[in-house]
Motif scaffolding. Structure first.
Motif, PDB file in Angstrom:
ATOM      1  N   ASP A  31      14.232  -5.530   1.657  1.00  0.00           N
ATOM      2  CA  ASP A  31      14.579  -6.897   1.427  1.00  0.00           C
ATOM      3  C   ASP A  31      13.483  -7.795   0.483  1.00  0.00           C
ATOM      4  O   ASP A  31      14.101  -8.601  -0.320  1.00  0.00           O
ATOM      5  CB  ASP A  31      14.992  -7.516   2.702  1.00  0.00           C
ATOM      6  N   ALA A  32      12.381  -7.874   1.002  1.00  0.00           N
ATOM      7  CA  ALA A  32      11.342  -8.936   0.544  1.00  0.00           C
ATOM      8  C   ALA A  32      10.571  -8.170  -0.721  1.00  0.00           C
ATOM      9  O   ALA A  32       9.965  -8.903  -1.527  1.00  0.00           O
ATOM     10  CB  ALA A  32      10.387  -9.098   1.591  1.00  0.00           C
ATOM     11  N   GLY A  33      10.750  -7.042  -1.196  1.00  0.00           N
ATOM     12  CA  GLY A  33      10.064  -6.199  -2.232  1.00  0.00           C
ATOM     13  C   GLY A  33      10.453  -6.735  -3.409  1.00  0.00           C
ATOM     14  O   GLY A  33      11.490  -7.329  -3.814  1.00  0.00           O
ATOM     15  N   CYS A  34       9.452  -6.641  -4.397  1.00  0.00           N
ATOM     16  CA  CYS A  34       9.849  -7.127  -5.853  1.00  0.00           C
ATOM     17  C   CYS A  34       9.011  -5.873  -6.717  1.00  0.00           C
ATOM     18  O   CYS A  34       8.152  -4.964  -6.345  1.00  0.00           O
ATOM     19  CB  CYS A  34       9.272  -8.257  -6.177  1.00  0.00           C
ATOM     20  N   VAL A  35       9.163  -5.854  -8.033  1.00  0.00           N
ATOM     21  CA  VAL A  35       8.278  -5.032  -8.935  1.00  0.00           C
ATOM     22  C   VAL A  35       7.084  -6.070  -9.340  1.00  0.00           C
ATOM     23  O   VAL A  35       7.317  -7.262  -9.719  1.00  0.00           O
ATOM     24  CB  VAL A  35       9.129  -4.889 -10.148  1.00  0.00           C
ATOM     25  N   MET A  36       6.050  -5.326  -9.214  1.00  0.00           N
ATOM     26  CA  MET A  36       4.692  -6.154  -9.531  1.00  0.00           C
ATOM     27  C   MET A  36       3.664  -5.328 -10.311  1.00  0.00           C
ATOM     28  O   MET A  36       3.768  -4.099  -9.882  1.00  0.00           O
ATOM     29  CB  MET A  36       4.217  -6.252  -8.242  1.00  0.00           C
ATOM     30  N   GLY A  37       3.285  -6.032 -11.412  1.00  0.00           N
ATOM     31  CA  GLY A  37       2.273  -5.386 -12.171  1.00  0.00           C
ATOM     32  C   GLY A  37       1.064  -5.831 -11.868  1.00  0.00           C
ATOM     33  O   GLY A  37       0.899  -7.045 -12.210  1.00  0.00           O
ATOM     34  N   ASP A  38       0.137  -5.054 -11.746  1.00  0.00           N
ATOM     35  CA  ASP A  38      -1.379  -5.768 -11.401  1.00  0.00           C
ATOM     36  C   ASP A  38      -2.349  -4.991 -12.388  1.00  0.00           C
ATOM     37  O   ASP A  38      -3.108  -3.941 -12.240  1.00  0.00           O
ATOM     38  CB  ASP A  38      -1.919  -5.422 -10.177  1.00  0.00           C
ATOM     39  N   LEU A  39      -2.647  -5.922 -13.569  1.00  0.00           N
ATOM     40  CA  LEU A  39      -3.311  -5.190 -14.701  1.00  0.00           C
ATOM     41  C   LEU A  39      -4.909  -5.336 -14.233  1.00  0.00           C
ATOM     42  O   LEU A  39      -5.647  -4.580 -14.864  1.00  0.00           O
ATOM     43  CB  LEU A  39      -2.940  -5.966 -15.889  1.00  0.00           C
ATOM     44  N   ASP A  40      -5.226  -6.077 -13.273  1.00  0.00           N
ATOM     45  CA  ASP A  40      -6.634  -6.210 -12.881  1.00  0.00           C
ATOM     46  C   ASP A  40      -7.017  -5.150 -12.121  1.00  0.00           C
ATOM     47  O   ASP A  40      -8.060  -4.407 -12.304  1.00  0.00           O
ATOM     48  CB  ASP A  40      -6.880  -7.586 -12.287  1.00  0.00           C
ATOM     49  N   CYS A  41      -6.075  -4.717 -11.018  1.00  0.00           N
ATOM     50  CA  CYS A  41      -6.430  -3.541 -10.052  1.00  0.00           C
ATOM     51  C   CYS A  41      -5.637  -2.204 -10.942  1.00  0.00           C
ATOM     52  O   CYS A  41      -6.084  -1.242 -10.210  1.00  0.00           O
ATOM     53  CB  CYS A  41      -5.842  -3.790  -8.898  1.00  0.00           C
ATOM     54  N   GLY A  42      -4.982  -2.360 -11.971  1.00  0.00           N
ATOM     55  CA  GLY A  42      -4.572  -1.203 -12.568  1.00  0.00           C
ATOM     56  C   GLY A  42      -3.631  -0.306 -12.161  1.00  0.00           C
ATOM     57  O   GLY A  42      -3.398   0.890 -12.022  1.00  0.00           O
ATOM     58  N   PHE A  43      -2.685  -1.197 -11.463  1.00  0.00           N
ATOM     59  CA  PHE A  43      -1.324  -0.478 -10.917  1.00  0.00           C
ATOM     60  C   PHE A  43      -0.210  -1.275 -10.966  1.00  0.00           C
ATOM     61  O   PHE A  43      -0.345  -2.665 -11.153  1.00  0.00           O
ATOM     62  CB  PHE A  43      -1.468   0.202  -9.372  1.00  0.00           C
ATOM     63  N   TYR A  44       1.055  -0.629 -10.645  1.00  0.00           N
ATOM     64  CA  TYR A  44       2.213  -1.351 -10.492  1.00  0.00           C
ATOM     65  C   TYR A  44       3.109  -0.928  -9.297  1.00  0.00           C
ATOM     66  O   TYR A  44       2.534   0.246  -8.646  1.00  0.00           O
ATOM     67  CB  TYR A  44       3.240  -1.349 -11.765  1.00  0.00           C
ATOM     68  N   LEU A  45       3.904  -1.644  -8.635  1.00  0.00           N
ATOM     69  CA  LEU A  45       4.646  -1.161  -7.605  1.00  0.00           C
ATOM     70  C   LEU A  45       5.803  -1.745  -7.417  1.00  0.00           C
ATOM     71  O   LEU A  45       6.316  -2.720  -8.087  1.00  0.00           O
ATOM     72  CB  LEU A  45       3.613  -1.420  -6.184  1.00  0.00           C
ATOM     73  N   ARG A  46       6.794  -0.943  -6.868  1.00  0.00           N
ATOM     74  CA  ARG A  46       8.461  -1.356  -6.574  1.00  0.00           C
ATOM     75  C   ARG A  46       8.879  -0.800  -5.335  1.00  0.00           C
ATOM     76  O   ARG A  46       8.231   0.270  -4.875  1.00  0.00           O
ATOM     77  CB  ARG A  46       8.945  -0.873  -7.789  1.00  0.00           C
ATOM     78  N   PRO A  47       9.730  -1.551  -4.922  1.00  0.00           N
ATOM     79  CA  PRO A  47      10.345  -1.047  -3.909  1.00  0.00           C
ATOM     80  C   PRO A  47      11.007   0.434  -4.059  1.00  0.00           C
ATOM     81  O   PRO A  47      11.663   0.526  -5.153  1.00  0.00           O
ATOM     82  CB  PRO A  47      11.470  -1.879  -3.445  1.00  0.00           C
ATOM     83  N   GLU A  48      11.053   1.237  -3.045  1.00  0.00           N
ATOM     84  CA  GLU A  48      11.724   2.471  -3.233  1.00  0.00           C
ATOM     85  C   GLU A  48      12.219   3.003  -1.767  1.00  0.00           C
ATOM     86  O   GLU A  48      11.697   3.125  -0.610  1.00  0.00           O
ATOM     87  CB  GLU A  48      10.480   3.617  -3.171  1.00  0.00           C
ATOM     88  N   ARG A  49      13.776   2.856  -1.552  1.00  0.00           N
ATOM     89  CA  ARG A  49      14.362   2.903  -0.414  1.00  0.00           C
ATOM     90  C   ARG A  49      14.200   4.175   0.437  1.00  0.00           C
ATOM     91  O   ARG A  49      13.956   5.320  -0.232  1.00  0.00           O
ATOM     92  CB  ARG A  49      15.814   2.687  -0.676  1.00  0.00           C
ATOM     93  N   PRO A  50      14.021   4.394   1.619  1.00  0.00           N
ATOM     94  CA  PRO A  50      14.379   3.095   2.551  1.00  0.00           C
ATOM     95  C   PRO A  50      12.945   2.683   3.109  1.00  0.00           C
ATOM     96  O   PRO A  50      12.075   3.132   3.832  1.00  0.00           O
ATOM     97  CB  PRO A  50      14.924   3.858   3.808  1.00  0.00           C
TER      98      PRO A  50
END
Ligand code: FAD
Length: 201
Positions: free
Chosen positions: A33-52
């Protein structure tokens, strides 16, 4: 190569082995529900929701990361690496409070083709009637439908006699009506030295 076109274009593709990791969202956080796609170039990763309620974490090619170029894609190991798993989950944990590092590692391993600027090539080739949708790296699954639409428009125009190399086809987005200049995905596009070179494209 089989079509005799190796080296015929400015842009080339090269296979890279990649891992992405899946961990449970932290307790108390509904990431579906609250997740989003996020890219973090400082820490070197991206993340996104993956159900469930999982979080998928991948690398954005930080300068300190070794890139997994492979010569033989079919021979690449499809087993997750513990060190890489821990590195990326711990990077995620710097931004998501209480993100745990599970003993059981989950994720996906694959090999994809990467171009010099991490953009795909959606284009004709120097061989009449031969079109390519290649170099899609790790970011084009979500674009598959519009990529197919663009390829259909491109093929229709070129087969009708249009010189796409000098007069690039511009496709109208079917939903928003915005223009998509297919020259952007040309096999002979100039490389922009300032363009980001990572999986976020
Ligand atoms: C681990 C991993 C995680 C991913 N995560 C995501 C994600 O979170 N989100 C997302 O949107 N995408 C993601 N992707 C990327 C997504 O899977 C690919 O972009 C998508 O599958 C590409 O599909 P495709 O059919 O266009 O290309 P491919 O499946 O690469 O097909 C291209 C085809 O063209 C052939 N080919 C290549 N070069 C030539 C040539 N010169 N001449 C003739 N044929 C050629 C290849 O053999 C292949 O059959 C990920 C990929 C991996 C491996």
């Amino acid at each position: 190569r089989m079509a005799g076109l190796e080296g015929a274009a400015t842009i080339s593709t090269r296979p890279m082995r990649r891992e992405v990791y899946v961990v449970p969202g932290p307790e108390g956080l509904d990431f579906d529900d609250a997740g989003c796609v996020m890219g973090d170039l400082d820490c070197g990763f991206y993340l996104r929701p993956e159900r469930p309620n999982n979080i998928l974490i991948g690398s954005v090619e930080a300068a300190c990361d070794e890139l997994g170029w492979v010569e033989e894609p079919d021979a690449a190991s499809l087993t997750l690496t513990r060190t890489e798993f821990e590195t990326h989950v711990l990077r995620g944990a710097r931004r998501i409070r209480n993100l745990g590092l599970p003993h059981e590692q989950r994720g996906v391993v694959g090999v994809y083709d990467v171009t010099e600027d991490w953009l795909p090539v959606y284009d004709r080739t120097d061989l009449d009637g031969f079109y390519v949708a290649i170099g899609t790296s790790g970011n084009q699954f979500k674009n598959a439908a519009i990529a197919a639409h663009c390829m259909a428009e491109l093929i229709t125009e070129v087969e009708a006699g249009r010189d796409h190399d000098t007069d690039p086809v511009v496709v109208q987005g079917p939903h928003l009506g915005l223009p998509i200049d297919l020259g952007t995905f040309s096999r002979n596009r100039p490389l922009d030295a300032d363009a980001p070179v990572n999986v976020l494209g």
